[in-house]
Design an enzyme around this catalytic site. Sequence first.
Site, short mmCIF file in Angstrom:
data_model
loop_
_atom_site.label_atom_id
_atom_site.label_comp_id
_atom_site.label_asym_id
_atom_site.label_seq_id
_atom_site.Cartn_x
_atom_site.Cartn_y
_atom_site.Cartn_z
N LYS A 1 0.94 -1.31 -0.09
CA LYS A 1 0.07 0.19 0.00
C LYS A 1 0.78 1.14 -0.10
O LYS A 1 0.66 2.18 -0.85
CB LYS A 1 -0.65 -0.01 1.40
CG LYS A 1 -1.84 -0.88 1.40
CD LYS A 1 -2.97 -0.13 2.56
CE LYS A 1 -2.13 0.03 3.71
NZ LYS A 1 -1.94 -1.32 4.64
N ARG B 1 -10.02 2.61 7.56
CA ARG B 1 -9.89 1.63 8.28
C ARG B 1 -11.43 0.90 8.73
O ARG B 1 -11.13 -0.30 9.17
CB ARG B 1 -9.06 1.35 9.52
CG ARG B 1 -7.43 1.88 9.00
CD ARG B 1 -6.72 0.33 8.67
NE ARG B 1 -5.66 0.16 9.26
CZ ARG B 1 -4.43 0.60 9.44
NH1 ARG B 1 -4.08 1.53 8.45
NH2 ARG B 1 -3.59 0.13 10.09
N ARG C 1 10.54 -6.74 6.74
CA ARG C 1 10.61 -5.04 6.41
C ARG C 1 11.43 -4.27 7.43
O ARG C 1 11.48 -4.77 8.74
CB ARG C 1 9.09 -4.78 6.32
CG ARG C 1 9.09 -3.30 6.17
CD ARG C 1 7.68 -2.94 5.85
NE ARG C 1 6.66 -3.09 7.02
CZ ARG C 1 5.49 -2.56 6.64
NH1 ARG C 1 5.00 -2.30 5.47
NH2 ARG C 1 4.82 -2.61 7.89
N ARG D 1 9.93 -1.95 12.38
CA ARG D 1 8.95 -1.31 13.14
C ARG D 1 8.49 -2.22 14.46
O ARG D 1 8.38 -3.27 14.07
CB ARG D 1 7.70 -1.23 12.24
CG ARG D 1 7.65 0.11 11.46
CD ARG D 1 6.59 0.10 10.16
NE ARG D 1 5.21 -0.03 10.91
CZ ARG D 1 4.32 -0.19 10.17
NH1 ARG D 1 4.26 0.24 8.79
NH2 ARG D 1 2.89 -0.45 10.62
N ARG E 1 -2.56 -7.39 13.74
CA ARG E 1 -3.18 -6.35 12.63
C ARG E 1 -3.90 -7.12 11.59
O ARG E 1 -4.73 -6.55 11.08
CB ARG E 1 -1.77 -5.71 12.08
CG ARG E 1 -1.25 -4.58 12.84
CD ARG E 1 0.17 -4.30 13.06
NE ARG E 1 0.30 -3.57 11.62
CZ ARG E 1 1.62 -3.57 10.99
NH1 ARG E 1 2.40 -4.45 11.48
NH2 ARG E 1 1.59 -2.92 10.13
P1 AMP Z 1 -0.06 1.40 9.03
O1 AMP Z 1 1.34 1.87 8.89
O2 AMP Z 1 -1.26 1.89 8.25
O3 AMP Z 1 -0.14 -0.31 9.34
O4 AMP Z 1 -0.71 1.88 10.61
C1 AMP Z 1 0.17 1.56 11.71
C2 AMP Z 1 -0.70 1.62 12.82
O5 AMP Z 1 -1.26 2.95 13.11
C3 AMP Z 1 -2.04 0.93 13.08
O6 AMP Z 1 -1.95 -0.31 13.27
C4 AMP Z 1 -2.89 1.71 13.90
O7 AMP Z 1 -2.48 1.47 15.31
C5 AMP Z 1 -2.72 3.00 13.53
N1 AMP Z 1 -3.40 3.42 12.56
C6 AMP Z 1 -3.10 3.69 10.96
N2 AMP Z 1 -4.27 4.27 10.37
C7 AMP Z 1 -5.27 4.19 11.22
C8 AMP Z 1 -6.77 4.32 10.86
N3 AMP Z 1 -7.07 4.64 9.68
N4 AMP Z 1 -7.49 4.01 12.09
C9 AMP Z 1 -7.13 3.56 13.17
N5 AMP Z 1 -5.75 3.48 13.42
C10 AMP Z 1 -4.79 3.49 12.38
#
Ligand code: AMP
Length: 219
Positions: free
Chosen positions: A17, A92, A129, A161, A172
Amino acid sequence: MTAQLNLVVLGKQGAGKGTQSQRLGEHYGLAHISTGDILRAAVQAGTPLGREVKSVLDSGRLVTDDLVNKLVEERLKEPDAVKGCVLDGFPRTIGQAEALEKLLGENGVKLCISIDLPDELVLERLSARRVCQECATTYQDTDVAAISGTCELCGGDVVQRSDDQPEAIKKRLENFERDTVPLLTFYESRGLLVAVDGNQSIDEVTASIEAVLHARGLT
Ligand code: AMP
């Protein structure tokens, strides 16, 4: 202003993504808005927002809809979003998708691209990663930048991360099933969903997405 190109990119973590959204943003002059990057930057900078969300991010749970909706609302006001945006990691949940419809008004979401990848490949990719803490460029654990720990682009620290650990990855993936799968139905019912196979090279995935955008008359 209905000419805005607003795209939503959905997919499990590790499906590509971030990489694809960044490319689409650069190619079409759209703001690349990654809520995960915004939240991680806040944690890294130790801002009040960062302190509030750190433990949630580390555990792989989701932060509240209100919080991310507000972040996106503010981000959409920035000048680089005038031609449109590529939303990466947002919405999300259905609540966030509904909030987004209100925020974008008549411009709306033009297409939702789902980058599909099986769970086994997600685990494989995420375990390998590494990411730059400064500019969010991603690397593989075998890349020179990952081994040296220094980003080739900005000199920032390249790390794993905290939520790319097996337990958080599992959490996740569960979040994805529970919260994000209903979004596929949400966009499908509006005729806005296209699926792209994520198990191809980065360039092939980009080419597939660009072909769809072109076929739909969006570019
Ligand atoms: P990502 O990099 O998109 O995997 O996001 C990392 C973390 O940020 C997620 O596991 C959530 O804790 C938080 N997060 C990112 N985007 C959202 C969203 N749209 N809604 C809720 N939590 C988010």
